[in-house]
Motif scaffolding. Sequence first.
Motif, PDB file in Angstrom:
ATOM      1  N   ASP A  79       0.868  -1.172   0.000  1.00 16.24           N
ATOM      2  CA  ASP A  79       0.000   0.000   0.000  1.00 16.24           C
ATOM      3  C   ASP A  79       0.910   1.230   0.000  1.00 16.24           C
ATOM      4  OD1 ASP A  79      -1.607   2.177   0.601  1.00 16.24           O
ATOM      5  OD2 ASP A  79      -2.761   1.138   2.145  1.00 16.24           O
ATOM      6  N   ALA A  82       0.339   3.656   3.068  1.00 17.10           N
ATOM      7  CA  ALA A  82       0.254   3.145   4.438  1.00 17.10           C
ATOM      8  C   ALA A  82       1.362   3.737   5.302  1.00 17.10           C
ATOM      9  CB  ALA A  82       0.347   1.631   4.443  1.00 17.10           C
ATOM     10  N   TYR A  86       3.717  -2.565   8.497  1.00 19.18           N
ATOM     11  CA  TYR A  86       3.073  -3.843   8.228  1.00 19.18           C
ATOM     12  C   TYR A  86       4.009  -4.850   7.568  1.00 19.18           C
ATOM     13  CZ  TYR A  86       2.653  -2.237   3.375  1.00 19.18           C
ATOM     14  OH  TYR A  86       2.927  -1.785   2.113  1.00 19.18           O
ATOM     15  N   SER A 442      -3.539   5.188   4.967  1.00 17.35           N
ATOM     16  CA  SER A 442      -3.700   4.023   4.093  1.00 17.35           C
ATOM     17  C   SER A 442      -4.378   4.460   2.809  1.00 17.35           C
ATOM     18  CB  SER A 442      -4.523   2.921   4.766  1.00 17.35           C
ATOM     19  OG  SER A 442      -5.905   3.236   4.714  1.00 17.35           O
TER      20      SER A 442
END
Length: 502
Positions: A79, A82, A86, A442
């Motif tokens: 992403d 983001a 993650y 995001s």
Amino acid sequence: MHRPPTAEAEAADELAVVRPSLVPRYTDALPGARAAVLTRLWRGLAHDPLPWIARRETRRDGLGLRLADGRWLRGPRADPYATASYVTAVRLDEAVYDDPARLMTELAVPHSEVFAAELAHSVASLALSRAGRWNRPREWPARDWEWERRVVDGHPFHPNCRSRPGFSVAEQLAYGPEHGPVVELGLLPVPEAGCLVSGVWPGWLREPGRVVVPVHPWQAAHVLKRTGERRLRAHPLMALRTLALPDGPHVKTALSARLTSSVRDISLGSVAASAVLSDFGETVAARTDGLLHVTRTLGAVAAGSPDLAAVLRESPEEYAAPGERVVPVAALATTELPHSPAWSIRFARLALTVGLRLLELGVALEAHGQNLLVVLSPDGDPVRLVYRDLADLRIGPARLARHGVPLPEEVPARMVTDDERTLRRKLFGSLVAGALAGTAGSGPVLRTVLESAVRDLPRTPDLAALLDEPLPAKALTLMRLSPRASGDQWAELPNPLRYGSL
């Protein structure tokens, strides 16, 4: 075989000497710091136009990158907007890497060795920042510099988000705003005859026949090898080399160290043009019906070299009415505000209204989360914007002429262009792919915010480009791996308004 100590271990050893109580917290922070830097690096690998990536394949289980030498690099779907960490590990063929520096070393692409060292330093410095950060109270800060110290992780998308090479652990603790220090600037008198002065350099920074230049202590120790006898206490801001003085003004000091991407200085050209740019900024801001204020440059001085220079600038607090607060956009993530969809839409509509209006006029702001600030009402509503540091504007003389705004002759040539792609890249890459994306956190959230924010905006050609074309963003990883290339390089990110899945 003996291995040299890592940046993480070296920082731990230094910390054990200068602040031993922080060692356990630093050690605990290292895994999260590696993931934060690896996430930013993975974004660059997934989206920057890197010449040694032959193919990108999106799969059900993630993203695969086929390298020019035949190897495969695999990780989660990336992403590009983001801000959460993650990515905890990626796989290069059969080997798994959770350390961004080790991964870059193993990739062994041109210039990767230097970049790997920067990534290692970014991890260590980020862990130090998280370990030593000032514990903020629940209530909102009262002063501008208190907001800035809340930004612990640095740039939300740059792999070198916290890289401060050349700074020891003791110096990071002493000068990094997230650690809450008060910095004592040196006051260095220099002969006025050899100085370039722009604007009004104040009397309290003058002596008979001499101009007194505020000097950052790191610059005094490592570059100038000298400082003045007098000291001036100040609070460091996000930019590190810019500090807030107790009575309000901000002072931008020369600091010849690489921070994030490049070695920043205060060029003689920027000093010479500072007063003219300040007046120009006020002129164009007046076209926004009070929605934007530009902090004025009060005075600038260079003592014959970019290594000994300073700029005095208004504090953004000057544009807050009683009860209002002026918050750097980068610090919004430390509040509850972005978690309200309605608030985020209002803020995005305000920012896009101002940015697109100035772009139509011929001025493209470098409106990232550090330069752009939002004025909040006592109830927390976004009511106006403040912009600081005009050095990276791009100005289109043809657009200005259509609106009857003269281009000052003293504006540096590097800032002037009629290329529409360059003007749009400057604004969209900083404001949308930077400030708004960093606030949203995001792609799906950014898409929702933008869909509502653009609904009532005038349908100009610039807005059409924002709605229909890929979103430009600085190719930060490519730029660090291209040391011989000058100027910005760009990536094209999937437009959140056009892609149903990111």
